[in-house]
Design an enzyme around this catalytic site. Sequence first.
Site, mmCIF file in Angstrom:
data_model
loop_
_atom_site.group_PDB
_atom_site.id
_atom_site.type_symbol
_atom_site.label_atom_id
_atom_site.label_comp_id
_atom_site.label_asym_id
_atom_site.label_seq_id
_atom_site.Cartn_x
_atom_site.Cartn_y
_atom_site.Cartn_z
ATOM 1 N N CYS A 1 4.529 -4.981 16.111
ATOM 2 C CA CYS A 1 3.739 -3.986 17.245
ATOM 3 C C CYS A 1 2.258 -4.456 17.478
ATOM 4 O O CYS A 1 1.632 -4.687 16.216
ATOM 5 C CB CYS A 1 3.917 -2.539 16.662
ATOM 6 S SG CYS A 1 5.648 -2.053 16.386
ATOM 7 N N GLU B 1 0.842 -1.254 0.047
ATOM 8 C CA GLU B 1 0.173 0.071 -0.013
ATOM 9 C C GLU B 1 0.775 1.156 0.133
ATOM 10 O O GLU B 1 2.049 1.212 0.533
ATOM 11 C CB GLU B 1 -0.840 0.101 1.359
ATOM 12 C CG GLU B 1 -1.997 -1.056 1.149
ATOM 13 C CD GLU B 1 -2.496 -0.997 2.568
ATOM 14 O OE1 GLU B 1 -2.948 0.049 3.197
ATOM 15 O OE2 GLU B 1 -2.872 -1.995 3.185
#
Length: 338
Positions: A112, A88
């Site tokens: 994360c 993206e």
Amino acid sequence: MTNLLDLQLNELEELIVSLNEPKFRAKQVYDWLYKGKDIDEMKNIPSGLKEKLKEVSYVSLPEIERVQVSSLDGTRKYLYSYGDIAIESVFMKYKFGNSICVSTQAGCRMGCRFCASTINGLDRNLSPGEIMGEILQAMNDTGERISHIVLMGTGEPFDNYENVSKFLRLVNSKEGLNIGWRNITVSTCGLVPYIDRFGDDFREVNLAISLHEPNDEKRNALMPVNRSYSLSELIPACRRYTEKTGRRITFEYTLVKAVNDRDCDAQELASLLKGMLCHVNLIPLNAVKETGFSTVEKARALEFQKMLEKKGIPTTIRREMGDDIDAACGQLRLEKNH
Ligand code: SAH
């Protein structure tokens, strides 16, 4: 096969000379490349040379699989494909010019807890030319120039340091996109050895650090990278960076409801950063349903900002771009891979 977008002009010259073609053709080919063209679209290049080039090389322009366009501010979110992988990029219009947020890896292995990009781990690194392709294809699609670049899409730039370095040099080169160092920002979750290296290699490029928690216990829980590089190493590395380069560091702090948005978090954060040449950018979490975390209300973000500023830490709240297409970073890709 060589990806022509991986090459500096002098490297393309070598390739063209090795094909028994005159060196001056390299500059012509290079100009077409940076206009976002593929080999077949290069108008003043003899077809013989194009055929030879196609035998040994290609141009990595990604397919546009999907574009989401914001009717509020013209933000465009691209889902690109390089055949084996989806990535993206986000194109944003600002008063100072157009900016693009690019991915540096397909997926991410940093883990994360709140981030969509890392959910399925790392597929693979992107090459310098593949990162460049994200920009050129957005320029092709919008017909607009891009003046600013942020490396804040999917991936950890310092986990792909060699390719990212080469990409930065290509983007900055006069014959390439000619984008000034100061118009480029690299964001890292804190791979400490590379912070030192980056300060030596790219003194003028902006550095952003994804901090997100003010102490080791909490940061270990939210960001596994902290177990390898704790705050007691990260913060001194940041101080060294500012001393070496004289440049202000941006600390990104994604506000997650009931996780890192308490008054005591703000106090602890302010003490951690005290006296450093830095500023904090608060990012209200973009909620990703797979992770179960919630975002904070605007009012809470403002209170958090005030607490930091009272302690002398310059703080901004990230402006929401493309609010009507607000799928969190990495979510288009995640949907596609499911
Ligand atoms: N790996 C690099 C760059 C990519 S992430 C880094 O960690 O800095 C870019 C920024 O977006 C990071 O600060 C990251 O923590 C943040 N981010 C990731 N997922 C998010 C989400 N769902 N909402 C808000 N910010 C997010």
